[in-house]
Design a protein around this motif. Sequence first.
Motif, PDB file in Angstrom:
ATOM      1  N   SER A   8       1.056 -20.233 -32.057  1.00  0.00           N
ATOM      2  CA  SER A   8       1.112 -20.158 -30.698  1.00  0.00           C
ATOM      3  C   SER A   8       2.005 -20.946 -30.088  1.00  0.00           C
ATOM      4  O   SER A   8       2.326 -20.493 -29.001  1.00  0.00           O
ATOM      5  CB  SER A   8      -0.580 -21.013 -30.450  1.00  0.00           C
ATOM      6  N   LYS A  50     -12.266 -15.616 -35.621  1.00  0.00           N
ATOM      7  CA  LYS A  50     -12.457 -16.105 -36.910  1.00  0.00           C
ATOM      8  C   LYS A  50     -13.727 -16.697 -36.777  1.00  0.00           C
ATOM      9  O   LYS A  50     -13.813 -18.021 -36.140  1.00  0.00           O
ATOM     10  CB  LYS A  50     -10.932 -16.986 -37.178  1.00  0.00           C
ATOM     11  N   TYR A  98       7.408 -12.182 -22.816  1.00  0.00           N
ATOM     12  CA  TYR A  98       6.200 -12.199 -21.935  1.00  0.00           C
ATOM     13  C   TYR A  98       5.244 -10.941 -22.137  1.00  0.00           C
ATOM     14  O   TYR A  98       3.953 -10.980 -22.481  1.00  0.00           O
ATOM     15  CB  TYR A  98       6.447 -12.283 -20.420  1.00  0.00           C
ATOM     16  N   GLU A 138     -10.535  -9.358 -22.104  1.00  0.00           N
ATOM     17  CA  GLU A 138     -10.367  -8.224 -23.088  1.00  0.00           C
ATOM     18  C   GLU A 138      -9.109  -7.271 -22.444  1.00  0.00           C
ATOM     19  O   GLU A 138      -8.244  -6.877 -23.270  1.00  0.00           O
ATOM     20  CB  GLU A 138     -11.404  -7.101 -23.092  1.00  0.00           C
ATOM     21  N   SER A 186       4.577 -27.933 -27.002  1.00  0.00           N
ATOM     22  CA  SER A 186       4.326 -27.346 -28.214  1.00  0.00           C
ATOM     23  C   SER A 186       2.667 -27.653 -28.645  1.00  0.00           C
ATOM     24  O   SER A 186       2.071 -26.746 -28.883  1.00  0.00           O
ATOM     25  CB  SER A 186       5.012 -28.061 -29.391  1.00  0.00           C
ATOM     26  N   ASN A 233      -3.893 -16.336 -18.577  1.00  0.00           N
ATOM     27  CA  ASN A 233      -2.782 -15.288 -18.419  1.00  0.00           C
ATOM     28  C   ASN A 233      -3.029 -14.727 -16.761  1.00  0.00           C
ATOM     29  O   ASN A 233      -2.222 -13.838 -16.524  1.00  0.00           O
ATOM     30  CB  ASN A 233      -3.387 -14.482 -19.292  1.00  0.00           C
ATOM     31  N   TYR A 284      -9.204 -17.333 -21.173  1.00  0.00           N
ATOM     32  CA  TYR A 284      -8.062 -16.075 -21.117  1.00  0.00           C
ATOM     33  C   TYR A 284      -7.505 -16.018 -19.475  1.00  0.00           C
ATOM     34  O   TYR A 284      -6.402 -16.026 -19.281  1.00  0.00           O
ATOM     35  CB  TYR A 284      -8.861 -14.856 -21.475  1.00  0.00           C
ATOM     36  N   TRP A 294      -7.759 -16.782 -30.774  1.00  0.00           N
ATOM     37  CA  TRP A 294      -7.933 -16.512 -32.392  1.00  0.00           C
ATOM     38  C   TRP A 294      -9.447 -17.057 -32.824  1.00  0.00           C
ATOM     39  O   TRP A 294     -10.019 -16.734 -33.795  1.00  0.00           O
ATOM     40  CB  TRP A 294      -6.890 -16.832 -33.079  1.00  0.00           C
ATOM     41  N   ARG A 330       1.311 -15.783 -43.346  1.00  0.00           N
ATOM     42  CA  ARG A 330       0.072 -16.530 -44.153  1.00  0.00           C
ATOM     43  C   ARG A 330       0.551 -16.735 -45.700  1.00  0.00           C
ATOM     44  O   ARG A 330       0.177 -17.703 -46.269  1.00  0.00           O
ATOM     45  CB  ARG A 330      -1.159 -15.671 -43.952  1.00  0.00           C
ATOM     46  N   ASN A 354       3.689 -10.884 -25.607  1.00  0.00           N
ATOM     47  CA  ASN A 354       2.486 -11.902 -25.557  1.00  0.00           C
ATOM     48  C   ASN A 354       1.254 -11.369 -24.812  1.00  0.00           C
ATOM     49  O   ASN A 354      -0.002 -11.641 -25.161  1.00  0.00           O
ATOM     50  CB  ASN A 354       2.868 -13.193 -25.406  1.00  0.00           C
ATOM     51  N   ASN A 355       1.577 -10.918 -23.632  1.00  0.00           N
ATOM     52  CA  ASN A 355       0.437 -10.498 -22.446  1.00  0.00           C
ATOM     53  C   ASN A 355       0.135  -9.378 -22.148  1.00  0.00           C
ATOM     54  O   ASN A 355      -0.833  -9.162 -21.812  1.00  0.00           O
ATOM     55  CB  ASN A 355       0.798 -11.499 -21.307  1.00  0.00           C
ATOM     56  N   GLU A 384      -5.708 -20.481 -41.694  1.00  0.00           N
ATOM     57  CA  GLU A 384      -5.683 -20.001 -40.272  1.00  0.00           C
ATOM     58  C   GLU A 384      -5.414 -21.018 -39.258  1.00  0.00           C
ATOM     59  O   GLU A 384      -4.680 -20.515 -38.197  1.00  0.00           O
ATOM     60  CB  GLU A 384      -7.016 -19.502 -40.120  1.00  0.00           C
ATOM     61  N   ARG A 408      -3.814 -21.667 -26.621  1.00  0.00           N
ATOM     62  CA  ARG A 408      -3.989 -20.329 -27.210  1.00  0.00           C
ATOM     63  C   ARG A 408      -5.368 -20.333 -28.201  1.00  0.00           C
ATOM     64  O   ARG A 408      -5.529 -19.098 -28.641  1.00  0.00           O
ATOM     65  CB  ARG A 408      -2.871 -19.878 -27.878  1.00  0.00           C
ATOM     66  N   ARG A 438       2.474  -6.398 -36.023  1.00  0.00           N
ATOM     67  CA  ARG A 438       1.875  -7.745 -35.890  1.00  0.00           C
ATOM     68  C   ARG A 438       1.026  -8.152 -36.955  1.00  0.00           C
ATOM     69  O   ARG A 438       1.167  -9.515 -37.468  1.00  0.00           O
ATOM     70  CB  ARG A 438       1.158  -8.007 -34.452  1.00  0.00           C
ATOM     71  N   SER A 480       0.614 -25.678 -25.959  1.00  0.00           N
ATOM     72  CA  SER A 480       0.379 -24.147 -26.355  1.00  0.00           C
ATOM     73  C   SER A 480      -0.434 -23.937 -27.401  1.00  0.00           C
ATOM     74  O   SER A 480      -1.261 -22.711 -27.202  1.00  0.00           O
ATOM     75  CB  SER A 480       1.996 -23.607 -26.621  1.00  0.00           C
ATOM     76  N   SER A 481      -0.517 -24.575 -28.505  1.00  0.00           N
ATOM     77  CA  SER A 481      -1.475 -24.432 -29.481  1.00  0.00           C
ATOM     78  C   SER A 481      -2.704 -24.473 -29.064  1.00  0.00           C
ATOM     79  O   SER A 481      -3.772 -23.822 -28.983  1.00  0.00           O
ATOM     80  CB  SER A 481      -1.258 -25.469 -30.646  1.00  0.00           C
ATOM     81  N   MET A 521      -1.636  -5.024 -24.856  1.00  0.00           N
ATOM     82  CA  MET A 521      -2.851  -4.237 -24.924  1.00  0.00           C
ATOM     83  C   MET A 521      -2.972  -2.946 -23.831  1.00  0.00           C
ATOM     84  O   MET A 521      -3.763  -2.244 -24.016  1.00  0.00           O
ATOM     85  CB  MET A 521      -3.984  -5.228 -24.426  1.00  0.00           C
ATOM     86  N   PHE A 565      -2.085 -20.127 -36.866  1.00  0.00           N
ATOM     87  CA  PHE A 565      -2.199 -19.879 -35.403  1.00  0.00           C
ATOM     88  C   PHE A 565      -1.847 -20.995 -34.472  1.00  0.00           C
ATOM     89  O   PHE A 565      -1.461 -20.831 -33.365  1.00  0.00           O
ATOM     90  CB  PHE A 565      -3.722 -19.312 -35.245  1.00  0.00           C
TER      91      PHE A 565
END
Lengths: 190, 190
Positions: free
Chosen positions: B155, A167, B100, A19, A152, A104, A100, A163, B129, B103-104, B147, A159, B121, A155-156, B107, B151
């Motif tokens: 991503s 969802k 960076y 978080e 590519s 990160n 996460y 999400w 979408r 993205n990171n 979705e 990540r 965002r 990365s998908s 928060m 994403f």
Amino acid sequence: MKGERKEEILATASMLFSERGYNAVSMRDLAEALGIKAASLYNHIDSKKELLSTIVLSVAEEFTEGMNEIISSKTRTEEKLKAVIDLHVKITVEKSTDLYSLNNDWMHLKEPELSYFLDMRSCYEDNFRKILKQGVKLKEIEKLNIEVMLFSILSSLRRLNQWYSKKKGISESELSKQMKHVLLKGIIQN
Amino acid sequence: MKGERKEEILATASMLFSERGYNAVSMRDLAEALGIKAASLYNHIDSKKELLSTIVLSVAEEFTEGMNEIISSKTRTEEKLKAVIDLHVKITVEKSTDLYSLNNDWMHLKEPELSYFLDMRSCYEDNFRKILKQGVKLKEIEKLNIEVMLFSILSSLRRLNQWYSKKKGISESELSKQMKHVLLKGIIQN
DNA sequence: GTCTATAAAATGATAGAC
DNA sequence: GTCTATCATTTTATAGAC
């Protein structure tokens, strides 16, 4: 030092790290989330960084093992790539919050754990690269820039956890199926 | 408070944040990288969090503006998607380190900047979408889970900076071209 | 196994001299 | 515009009572 209390601490730490990030979660925060005082944590763990390395290295090893199996299987390129996607989807569903930290906060690992992690990551990416290169050679996949394809797709996949947790309404198998189409065959109507 | 010294501080902060993350970079670290003492920084900036919000909001606004132009253009779905990819590649090449933090470390923004960022965002993702939904409706793109498509592509685009900075030998235009093929048409040989 | 108390270090930020 | 000196707070971690 093992036990179910430790597992509880690790799970809570993983959740909080996901978080706010490793550095933004204090041992007081973690203790409070568990309903105890910070000093009590040290009866179960040695240090804060031990929490991070346990979380990160455990998932990294899971990816390493999964990829080694895929690499040594004698299947076509497309099947290998689908197996990689399945591996990521499976770990995403099972260990969403751990991912996460893997993505990160790995740079906050200390030696020798940092080197161990970086070795595993390089090895994983190299194996992925080999699959793509062989696919191009066998004309099973398009002759595109290997690095672009590699990062590519990766990365998908990496990540996914960010999400997927939010969802609902999509099962693991449906997610796998959809990801395979999007990542391998694209989205443009032929 | 403006000036080229401030720009220098922002650029250095962006670089350090991209290497270690916002919370792991102290004002002393930043000052040292600039060859001055930490206290001197406060002659040019008000606080550490001002650095983060300046960096993050500036790029976020650039994405917002770019997407608004794309949305209001009267082109086919594929052209709109290619324009989104160009937008990401362009900002990746120009502002790699800022991405960076976007993205990171978003928060760690404080209110009201946090809400402002989250609004931008959401708006960006909603516009993306809409492009995909209309594409499905017009049968210009495959009827897949919106979705997952959103994403998965996002991503890849958002992570571009994390490997582009390390990999030389590919120009902006070539990267754009390759990304369009990989993200829109997939990698499997037809 | 948890607590209180506390150490030792690092952090963001300010005051005031030059 | 940069410095030294310093403050208030927060941080990880330990010692020892219960």
